[in-house]
Write an enzyme that holds these catalytic residues in place. Sequence first.
Site, mmCIF file in Angstrom:
data_model
loop_
_atom_site.group_PDB
_atom_site.id
_atom_site.type_symbol
_atom_site.label_atom_id
_atom_site.label_comp_id
_atom_site.label_asym_id
_atom_site.label_seq_id
_atom_site.Cartn_x
_atom_site.Cartn_y
_atom_site.Cartn_z
ATOM 1 N N HIS A 193 0.811 -1.217 0.000
ATOM 2 C CA HIS A 193 0.000 0.000 0.000
ATOM 3 C C HIS A 193 0.845 1.268 0.000
ATOM 4 O O HIS A 193 0.354 2.349 -0.319
ATOM 5 C CB HIS A 193 -0.988 -0.005 1.177
ATOM 6 N N ASP A 214 0.164 -7.470 1.617
ATOM 7 C CA ASP A 214 0.586 -6.078 1.792
ATOM 8 C C ASP A 214 2.108 -5.963 1.810
ATOM 9 O O ASP A 214 2.675 -5.156 2.551
ATOM 10 C CB ASP A 214 -0.003 -5.450 3.056
ATOM 11 N N SER A 260 4.668 2.767 7.901
ATOM 12 C CA SER A 260 4.352 1.627 7.041
ATOM 13 C C SER A 260 5.546 1.257 6.177
ATOM 14 O O SER A 260 6.154 2.112 5.526
ATOM 15 C CB SER A 260 3.162 1.957 6.143
#
Length: 329
Positions: free
Chosen positions: A68, A98, A181
């Site tokens: 993402h 992911d 992230s």
Amino acid sequence: MVPHENERRADRPGGDEPPLDAYSRVVTAVARDLTPRVAALRVRHRRGEGAGSAVVFTGDGFLLTNAHVVGAASGGHAAFAGGGTGAFTVVGTDPLSDLAVVRAEGPVPDPVTLGDADALVVGQLVVAVGNPMGLAGSVTAGVVSALGRSLPTSQPTRTGTAVHVIEDVIQTDAALNPGNSGGALADAHGRVVGVNTAVAGIGLGLAVPVNATTRRIIDALIRDGRVRRAFLGLAAGPVPVPADLRERTGRSEALRVAEVVPGGPADRAGLRRGDLVLTAGGAPVTDAQSLQRLMFAEAIGRPLPITVLRNGAMVDVIAEPVELGAERA
């Protein structure tokens, strides 16, 4: 007269250092080791610019991050805490886990050591390194709050938006913020055991585990740019096997089928909602990961024997997984 610190330490059994000193020693050592190896990423999307982190895991420039973070971009810019900067290209992404692999075009720091999240225990110290809110080289610490969590995510498809679940996620109370992230979650030895992926709330961060399954995904992304997956067409969750059936089946845990996709391989094989899946491919099935680790390219089009418990009777079926298409992702 206040005793000198060395005297206070000598008064303690074995001369042990204070617990907080030991904690600080571990965190600072991990931070010192990992911070130079975690890059800040800048990616330009159709909707604007995105940011995240990435971890150097090979000496020839491959970095691990979240799918993402890079989205549909083909590249971007990476900056390291030591001052090195440069462009990177996206090698491959896997939205179902992911995870994504990118490759820096210039020199990179020495790679991290990848650990094994399967060896983690709840309460274990972990350290997160990333670039939250654009603040490069940020370090936080906490513990493993829980293991085996599920993370629902959504992904655009040709027919709309599909919701899927990332299984076996690590939960931690190490503070994570936007920009973390793709960064590293490491154990006390500095081994990267997770890739930070989500902020679920205050004191609630989630990370994709680094384990044998992850390594297969990484290898496929480097080799093929994507991960070919088998599709069985069922949703199931772990449940304890009823006490009166444990001795008979030899199993204490299994997967309860919650949903069967109409017309899918599981449906065609005769699996039903409520079935208790005991084995698949001859191996015990105790959690979602047990089944998912079978759903890679080599399972596509091949018979998969499955044993279930249905209405007190053992039932054997043969399913033939198909390749997971974009419309089902």
